[in-house]
Design a protein around this motif. Structure first.
Motif, PDB file in Angstrom:
ATOM      1  N   LEU A  22       9.071   1.419 -11.632  1.00  0.00           N
ATOM      2  CA  LEU A  22       9.596   0.721 -10.624  1.00  0.00           C
ATOM      3  C   LEU A  22       8.546   0.875  -9.298  1.00  0.00           C
ATOM      4  O   LEU A  22       8.487   0.014  -8.555  1.00  0.00           O
ATOM      5  N   THR A  23       8.063   2.266  -9.047  1.00  0.00           N
ATOM      6  CA  THR A  23       7.192   2.463  -8.167  1.00  0.00           C
ATOM      7  C   THR A  23       5.890   1.485  -8.202  1.00  0.00           C
ATOM      8  O   THR A  23       5.504   1.042  -7.150  1.00  0.00           O
ATOM      9  N   ALA A  24       5.439   1.608  -9.438  1.00  0.00           N
ATOM     10  CA  ALA A  24       4.345   0.754  -9.714  1.00  0.00           C
ATOM     11  C   ALA A  24       4.414  -0.914  -9.240  1.00  0.00           C
ATOM     12  O   ALA A  24       3.750  -1.421  -8.627  1.00  0.00           O
ATOM     13  N   GLY A  25       5.719  -1.244  -9.645  1.00  0.00           N
ATOM     14  CA  GLY A  25       6.189  -2.631  -9.416  1.00  0.00           C
ATOM     15  C   GLY A  25       6.244  -2.905  -7.743  1.00  0.00           C
ATOM     16  O   GLY A  25       5.912  -3.984  -7.375  1.00  0.00           O
ATOM     17  N   LEU A  26       6.994  -1.879  -7.286  1.00  0.00           N
ATOM     18  CA  LEU A  26       7.020  -2.193  -5.558  1.00  0.00           C
ATOM     19  C   LEU A  26       5.646  -2.156  -4.968  1.00  0.00           C
ATOM     20  O   LEU A  26       5.436  -3.033  -3.858  1.00  0.00           O
ATOM     21  N   CYS A  27       4.659  -1.254  -5.495  1.00  0.00           N
ATOM     22  CA  CYS A  27       3.401  -1.100  -4.736  1.00  0.00           C
ATOM     23  C   CYS A  27       2.720  -2.654  -5.083  1.00  0.00           C
ATOM     24  O   CYS A  27       2.257  -3.158  -4.079  1.00  0.00           O
ATOM     25  N   ILE A  28       2.870  -3.147  -6.339  1.00  0.00           N
ATOM     26  CA  ILE A  28       1.920  -4.564  -6.749  1.00  0.00           C
ATOM     27  C   ILE A  28       2.767  -5.586  -5.866  1.00  0.00           C
ATOM     28  O   ILE A  28       2.122  -6.600  -5.234  1.00  0.00           O
ATOM     29  N   ASN A  29       4.049  -5.434  -5.843  1.00  0.00           N
ATOM     30  CA  ASN A  29       4.933  -6.534  -5.195  1.00  0.00           C
ATOM     31  C   ASN A  29       4.546  -6.402  -3.580  1.00  0.00           C
ATOM     32  O   ASN A  29       4.288  -7.817  -2.982  1.00  0.00           O
ATOM     33  N   GLY A  31      -2.953  10.596  -2.066  1.00  0.00           N
ATOM     34  CA  GLY A  31      -3.171  10.973  -0.538  1.00  0.00           C
ATOM     35  C   GLY A  31      -4.534  11.553  -0.465  1.00  0.00           C
ATOM     36  O   GLY A  31      -5.670  11.241  -1.228  1.00  0.00           O
ATOM     37  N   GLY A  32      -4.501  12.359   0.604  1.00  0.00           N
ATOM     38  CA  GLY A  32      -5.828  13.103   1.069  1.00  0.00           C
ATOM     39  C   GLY A  32      -7.084  12.193   1.142  1.00  0.00           C
ATOM     40  O   GLY A  32      -6.876  11.094   1.638  1.00  0.00           O
ATOM     41  N   ASN A  33      -8.333  12.840   0.842  1.00  0.00           N
ATOM     42  CA  ASN A  33      -9.501  12.377   1.275  1.00  0.00           C
ATOM     43  C   ASN A  33      -9.781  10.887   0.528  1.00  0.00           C
ATOM     44  O   ASN A  33     -10.562   9.977   0.651  1.00  0.00           O
ATOM     45  N   ILE A  34      -9.142  11.025  -0.662  1.00  0.00           N
ATOM     46  CA  ILE A  34      -9.241  10.104  -1.795  1.00  0.00           C
ATOM     47  C   ILE A  34      -8.864   8.734  -1.050  1.00  0.00           C
ATOM     48  O   ILE A  34      -9.464   7.565  -1.219  1.00  0.00           O
ATOM     49  N   LEU A  35      -7.545   8.888  -0.429  1.00  0.00           N
ATOM     50  CA  LEU A  35      -6.726   7.795   0.130  1.00  0.00           C
ATOM     51  C   LEU A  35      -8.003   7.311   1.404  1.00  0.00           C
ATOM     52  O   LEU A  35      -8.093   6.127   1.425  1.00  0.00           O
ATOM     53  N   ALA A  36      -8.231   8.342   2.085  1.00  0.00           N
ATOM     54  CA  ALA A  36      -9.193   8.059   3.142  1.00  0.00           C
ATOM     55  C   ALA A  36     -10.497   7.075   2.901  1.00  0.00           C
ATOM     56  O   ALA A  36     -10.717   6.270   3.608  1.00  0.00           O
ATOM     57  N   THR A  37     -10.995   7.749   1.715  1.00  0.00           N
ATOM     58  CA  THR A  37     -12.193   6.906   1.226  1.00  0.00           C
ATOM     59  C   THR A  37     -11.836   5.422   1.010  1.00  0.00           C
ATOM     60  O   THR A  37     -12.610   4.551   1.023  1.00  0.00           O
ATOM     61  N   ALA A  38     -10.961   5.314   0.139  1.00  0.00           N
ATOM     62  CA  ALA A  38     -10.458   4.060  -0.418  1.00  0.00           C
ATOM     63  C   ALA A  38     -10.087   3.146   0.946  1.00  0.00           C
ATOM     64  O   ALA A  38     -10.616   1.994   0.730  1.00  0.00           O
ATOM     65  N   LEU A  39      -9.575   3.603   1.839  1.00  0.00           N
ATOM     66  CA  LEU A  39      -9.303   2.655   3.018  1.00  0.00           C
ATOM     67  C   LEU A  39     -10.471   2.208   3.656  1.00  0.00           C
ATOM     68  O   LEU A  39     -10.696   1.173   4.239  1.00  0.00           O
ATOM     69  N   LYS A  40     -11.637   3.152   3.795  1.00  0.00           N
ATOM     70  CA  LYS A  40     -12.847   2.895   4.194  1.00  0.00           C
ATOM     71  C   LYS A  40     -13.616   1.641   3.459  1.00  0.00           C
ATOM     72  O   LYS A  40     -14.577   1.214   3.915  1.00  0.00           O
ATOM     73  N   SER A  41     -13.081   1.585   2.362  1.00  0.00           N
ATOM     74  CA  SER A  41     -13.548   0.808   1.423  1.00  0.00           C
ATOM     75  C   SER A  41     -13.147  -0.748   1.115  1.00  0.00           C
ATOM     76  O   SER A  41     -13.498  -1.384   0.188  1.00  0.00           O
ATOM     77  N   LEU A  42     -11.979  -0.882   1.721  1.00  0.00           N
ATOM     78  CA  LEU A  42     -11.435  -2.270   1.686  1.00  0.00           C
ATOM     79  C   LEU A  42     -12.122  -3.167   2.309  1.00  0.00           C
ATOM     80  O   LEU A  42     -12.895  -3.271   3.192  1.00  0.00           O
ATOM     81  N   THR A  43     -12.008  -4.400   1.554  1.00  0.00           N
ATOM     82  CA  THR A  43     -12.615  -5.714   2.011  1.00  0.00           C
ATOM     83  C   THR A  43     -11.870  -6.152   3.072  1.00  0.00           C
ATOM     84  O   THR A  43     -10.647  -5.763   3.549  1.00  0.00           O
ATOM     85  N   TYR A  44     -12.451  -7.300   3.976  1.00  0.00           N
ATOM     86  CA  TYR A  44     -11.671  -7.884   5.025  1.00  0.00           C
ATOM     87  C   TYR A  44     -10.273  -8.320   4.598  1.00  0.00           C
ATOM     88  O   TYR A  44     -10.259  -8.945   3.702  1.00  0.00           O
ATOM     89  N   GLY A  45      -9.131  -8.078   5.306  1.00  0.00           N
ATOM     90  CA  GLY A  45      -7.806  -8.367   4.957  1.00  0.00           C
ATOM     91  C   GLY A  45      -7.414  -7.791   3.794  1.00  0.00           C
ATOM     92  O   GLY A  45      -6.115  -8.143   3.573  1.00  0.00           O
ATOM     93  N   GLY A  46      -7.856  -6.614   3.282  1.00  0.00           N
ATOM     94  CA  GLY A  46      -7.430  -6.173   2.388  1.00  0.00           C
ATOM     95  C   GLY A  46      -6.273  -5.153   2.469  1.00  0.00           C
ATOM     96  O   GLY A  46      -6.023  -4.941   3.694  1.00  0.00           O
ATOM     97  N   SER A  47      -5.523  -4.654   1.448  1.00  0.00           N
ATOM     98  CA  SER A  47      -4.374  -3.971   1.733  1.00  0.00           C
ATOM     99  C   SER A  47      -4.288  -2.744   0.628  1.00  0.00           C
ATOM    100  O   SER A  47      -4.791  -2.841  -0.224  1.00  0.00           O
ATOM    101  N   ALA A  48      -3.489  -1.720   1.157  1.00  0.00           N
ATOM    102  CA  ALA A  48      -3.066  -0.589   0.312  1.00  0.00           C
ATOM    103  C   ALA A  48      -1.898  -0.101   0.241  1.00  0.00           C
ATOM    104  O   ALA A  48      -1.243   0.035   1.274  1.00  0.00           O
ATOM    105  N   ALA A  49      -1.324   0.202  -1.079  1.00  0.00           N
ATOM    106  CA  ALA A  49       0.193   0.513  -1.066  1.00  0.00           C
ATOM    107  C   ALA A  49      -0.090   2.023  -1.451  1.00  0.00           C
ATOM    108  O   ALA A  49      -0.705   2.305  -2.595  1.00  0.00           O
ATOM    109  N   ILE A  50       0.744   2.891  -0.772  1.00  0.00           N
ATOM    110  CA  ILE A  50       0.797   4.467  -1.023  1.00  0.00           C
ATOM    111  C   ILE A  50       1.824   4.921  -1.470  1.00  0.00           C
ATOM    112  O   ILE A  50       3.031   4.535  -0.723  1.00  0.00           O
ATOM    113  N   CYS A  51       2.031   5.989  -2.350  1.00  0.00           N
ATOM    114  CA  CYS A  51       3.337   6.034  -2.889  1.00  0.00           C
ATOM    115  C   CYS A  51       3.386   7.560  -3.449  1.00  0.00           C
ATOM    116  O   CYS A  51       4.175   8.370  -3.893  1.00  0.00           O
ATOM    117  N   GLY A  52       2.339   8.562  -3.082  1.00  0.00           N
ATOM    118  CA  GLY A  52       2.281   9.730  -3.737  1.00  0.00           C
ATOM    119  C   GLY A  52       1.400  10.526  -2.813  1.00  0.00           C
ATOM    120  O   GLY A  52       0.568  10.167  -1.814  1.00  0.00           O
TER     121      GLY A  52
END
Length: 330
Positions: A134-141, A227-248
């Protein structure tokens, strides 16, 4: 109804000392609820592992039966919404936290917690999904509703060997996305490829220590469970208009970043909660999981165990040695 049933029970044997035992309980001892459900399958989650060691942030009173997921058949109902014989799913809300949970042959819950099993899913498949699905589905949605499409680029999934991670990979692959899985477990690489990951990267590769506010644009979307620095790194690596869903927050609840990914690249960050997710949204995600989003073979994502095998599996989860989903046949 007078009837005994088998359940896992966590017992506080002394202050801050907890033991696990398979016991016989009475239906009369279950909490008052609108609907009594005979549980056919449950699934293990990290919250269950935390409850089993007395984490008071999850469970306040002991003895207690954990299990935040359950799928089964209605045995008695005071609600007009459900009748005896209905196949149903219960995930999240307070189930298995402070309400007797799904690691037992029976649960008693409010009608407003229950989803009817959608066409296209068996009770077993529903628990292969469980709260994690359900959580994965909410992220993808959230990402798709924001405009993410397979031709826009790679989608990164962190915590890829956990329940949310594995199900996110399998669903995204089914929908035609190129999925990059992050893991620190070399032994899981072949499993991750089998379920749909096209590329595997190490945790170290997603742990940028440069201090730069932006990195090379790589990922059109991110599903993050750590979360943490892995999420921070991922956010810095998004393409223009990209998005991230966080759940943990497996790695950390902290997030040290800047506004630059959001104001220079137009990125979007979605927070995902499945515990109190509104019922209409919850039901719509379950219907998608039962139809267009359903991987060809869900069974490769999970192993099945008995209730008696649960304590050992909870230990593996607490040690970080488990991957994929574990379902419990009641």
């Amino acid at each position: 109804m007078s009837h005994s049933f088998k359940a896992l029970q966590i017992i506080e044997s002394a202050e801050k000392q907890y033991t696990r035992a398979i016991v016989q309980r009475e239906i009369a001892d279950l909490p008052a609820g609108d609907v009594l459900i005979k549980v056919h399958y449950s699934a293990l989650n990290y919250k269950d592992a935390l409850s089993s060691i007395g984490n008071k942030g999850v469970t306040k009173q002991f003895p207690h039966t954990p299990g935040i997921d359950a799928a089964g058949i209605v045995e008695a109902s005071d609600s007009p919404a459900f009748k005896v014989g209905d196949e149903v799913i219960v995930t999240s809300y307070d189930l298995g936290m402070n309400t007797s949970g799904g690691l037992a042959e029976y649960i008693s819950v409010p009608a407003k917690w229950i989803v009817k099993l959608p066409t296209g899913l068996s009770l077993k498949e529903a628990m292969i999904y469980g709260t994690a699905g359900l959580t994965a589905g909410l992220c993808i949605n959230a990402l798709i509703n924001h405009g993410l499409k397979p031709d826009q680029g790679k989608v990164l999934v962190t915590g890829s060997t956990g329940g949310v991670g594995t199900l996110s990979i399998a669903i995204l692959a089914k929908l035609g996305f190129e999925v990059v899985a992050v893991t620190g477990k070399p032994e899981a690489v072949e499993f991750l490829k089998q379920i749909g990951a096209s590329e595997i990267v190490s945790r170290e590769a997603l742990d940028d220590q440069s201090g730069r506010p932006l990195l090379k644009s790589i990922y059109a979307g991110v599903i993050d469970t750590v979360g943490g620095n892995i999420l921070a790194t991922a956010l810095k690596s998004l393409t223009y208009g990209g998005s991230a869903a966080i759940c943990g927050l497996v790695a950390s609840a902290e997030l040290h970043t800047t506004v630059l990914p959001f104001i220079l690249r137009g990125n979007t960050l979605f927070g995902i909660d499945s515990a109190e997710c509104p019922m209409l949204l919850r039901e719509s995600i379950w219907k998608k999981l039962a139809s267009d989003w359903k991987p060809t073979d869900l069974t490769i994502l999970a192993k099945e165990i008995t209730l008696e095998e649960v304590p050992a599996q909870l230990d593996l989860m607490l040690q970080g040695k488990a991957f994929g989903k574990t379902i419990v046949k009641l």
